[in-house]
Design an enzyme around this catalytic site. Sequence first.
Site, mmCIF file in Angstrom:
data_model
loop_
_atom_site.group_PDB
_atom_site.id
_atom_site.type_symbol
_atom_site.label_atom_id
_atom_site.label_comp_id
_atom_site.label_asym_id
_atom_site.label_seq_id
_atom_site.Cartn_x
_atom_site.Cartn_y
_atom_site.Cartn_z
ATOM 1 C CE LYS A 63 -3.954 -2.342 1.964
ATOM 2 N NZ LYS A 63 -4.967 -2.488 2.988
ATOM 3 C CG ASP A 99 -8.097 -0.582 3.147
ATOM 4 O OD1 ASP A 99 -8.842 -1.434 2.635
ATOM 5 O OD2 ASP A 99 -6.857 -0.583 2.993
HETATM 6 P P1 NDP Z 1 0.314 -4.657 10.246
HETATM 7 O O1 NDP Z 1 1.287 -5.770 10.012
HETATM 8 O O2 NDP Z 1 0.573 -3.327 9.659
HETATM 9 O O3 NDP Z 1 0.183 -4.445 11.873
HETATM 10 C C1 NDP Z 1 -0.013 -5.542 12.719
HETATM 11 C C2 NDP Z 1 -0.443 -5.048 14.109
HETATM 12 O O4 NDP Z 1 -0.846 -6.211 14.869
HETATM 13 C C3 NDP Z 1 0.648 -4.376 14.914
HETATM 14 O O5 NDP Z 1 0.068 -3.373 15.713
HETATM 15 C C4 NDP Z 1 1.207 -5.529 15.768
HETATM 16 O O6 NDP Z 1 1.803 -5.108 16.963
HETATM 17 C C5 NDP Z 1 -0.076 -6.267 16.075
HETATM 18 N N1 NDP Z 1 0.070 -7.676 16.415
HETATM 19 C C6 NDP Z 1 0.389 -8.694 15.588
HETATM 20 N N2 NDP Z 1 0.343 -9.863 16.247
HETATM 21 C C7 NDP Z 1 -0.005 -9.580 17.535
HETATM 22 C C8 NDP Z 1 -0.220 -10.369 18.694
HETATM 23 N N3 NDP Z 1 -0.068 -11.702 18.683
HETATM 24 N N4 NDP Z 1 -0.593 -9.744 19.839
HETATM 25 C C9 NDP Z 1 -0.762 -8.408 19.866
HETATM 26 N N5 NDP Z 1 -0.561 -7.592 18.792
HETATM 27 C C10 NDP Z 1 -0.197 -8.188 17.633
HETATM 28 O O7 NDP Z 1 -1.101 -5.244 9.860
HETATM 29 P P2 NDP Z 1 -2.317 -4.504 9.125
HETATM 30 O O8 NDP Z 1 -2.632 -3.235 9.836
HETATM 31 O O9 NDP Z 1 -2.054 -4.473 7.669
HETATM 32 O O10 NDP Z 1 -3.501 -5.566 9.355
HETATM 33 C C11 NDP Z 1 -4.091 -5.715 10.636
HETATM 34 C C12 NDP Z 1 -5.316 -6.603 10.512
HETATM 35 O O11 NDP Z 1 -6.298 -5.960 9.715
HETATM 36 C C13 NDP Z 1 -5.049 -7.958 9.867
HETATM 37 O O12 NDP Z 1 -5.665 -8.953 10.649
HETATM 38 C C14 NDP Z 1 -5.727 -7.852 8.508
HETATM 39 O O13 NDP Z 1 -6.210 -9.092 8.069
HETATM 40 C C15 NDP Z 1 -6.883 -6.909 8.845
HETATM 41 N N6 NDP Z 1 -7.433 -6.173 7.688
HETATM 42 C C16 NDP Z 1 -8.771 -6.283 7.414
HETATM 43 C C17 NDP Z 1 -9.339 -5.596 6.354
HETATM 44 C C18 NDP Z 1 -10.787 -5.740 6.063
HETATM 45 O O14 NDP Z 1 -11.235 -5.243 5.010
HETATM 46 N N7 NDP Z 1 -11.575 -6.351 6.909
HETATM 47 C C19 NDP Z 1 -8.536 -4.693 5.496
HETATM 48 C C20 NDP Z 1 -7.137 -4.618 5.880
HETATM 49 C C21 NDP Z 1 -6.625 -5.341 6.946
HETATM 50 P P3 NDP Z 1 3.414 -4.771 17.040
HETATM 51 O O15 NDP Z 1 3.569 -3.354 16.576
HETATM 52 O O16 NDP Z 1 3.746 -4.950 18.478
HETATM 53 O O17 NDP Z 1 4.106 -5.759 16.162
#
Ligand code: NDP
Length: 264
Positions: A63, A99
């Site tokens: 993105k 989004d």
């Molecule tokens: P990113 O990789 O940019 O960010 C991931 C985030 O999740 C970070 O804040 C990370 O924390 C946190 N995280 C990951 N694993 C854990 C865990 N086990 N416990 C606590 N925190 C955790 O991801 P995106 O923002 O791109 O995506 C996030 C979610 O949004 C995904 O599940 C994706 O599928 C969903 N999504 C849904 C959409 C829809 O249309 N419904 C559209 C786009 C995304 P840290 O900084 O500590 O690593």
Amino acid sequence: MQLFTIFGNPVSHSKSPLMHNLSFKGLGYNGCYTRYRLEDGNALKSKFLELGIQGANITVPHKEHAFNACDELDEFAQKVGAVNTIVNKNGKLYGYNTDAPGFLKAISEFKNIKTVLFLGAGGTAQSTSIVLRDAGYEVTLLNRSEKRLQKYIDQGFQTYTFDTFINDKAYDLVVNMTSAGLEDENLPSPIEILKDILPNTLACVDVIYGKETAFLKLAKAYNKPTKDGSDMLLYQGVIAFEYFTEGKFTFEEIKVQMQKAFIL
Ligand code: NDP
């Protein structure tokens, strides 16, 4: 026939081709939507032009590359630095972010929401936190680690890590913005924090779609209204389709066709 695609890596799981092709067919629009696994995000613009496509969606992890690939950006995409929809207008690439407005529309069914707590601070939280704040919500972010929080602090958001969190107010809406629960049964934060917050919450949303995550199960145990990320996915698609077809169809006309993808 106009050709459209979704660029991402991985991209084989994406529902977008089904959503858009059902809409083209149902609305009698001469378009075809495919998927393209793109390894190098820097190649996005050349691949887009080489394939001769009219429009594209862009998913993880491209993105930001999509943002850089555009010749023109709409005001909101410019503000959030992430593009998930590109339209080719006379050889110029125009970029949009659907989004965040998709998420805003998805939560509109919950009334009396003022304060929102985001669990997670990744890419999706970035654009949605801004759209919510612009719409008048007060957004707080709680993230596992500190690193991602600086840009939110710079933008004036209240942020916490699990270690610094102080539960000193009620959050009307709590949203799982993490990938915790996507392929596991993990909660997005320690259960003690959730047990502290959830009793004072009006509703809970998970951006993960197509499954009941551990977070949503816990929210239901507190008798909270919940929803998963399906509507967000649907609405970002409807808004992208409006851009692809340059406003020829209404939101409702597109939605009726596109939502068939969720029952197939
Ligand atoms: P990113 O990789 O940019 O960010 C991931 C985030 O999740 C970070 O804040 C990370 O924390 C946190 N995280 C990951 N694993 C854990 C865990 N086990 N416990 C606590 N925190 C955790 O991801 P995106 O923002 O791109 O995506 C996030 C979610 O949004 C995904 O599940 C994706 O599928 C969903 N999504 C849904 C959409 C829809 O249309 N419904 C559209 C786009 C995304 P840290 O900084 O500590 O690593």
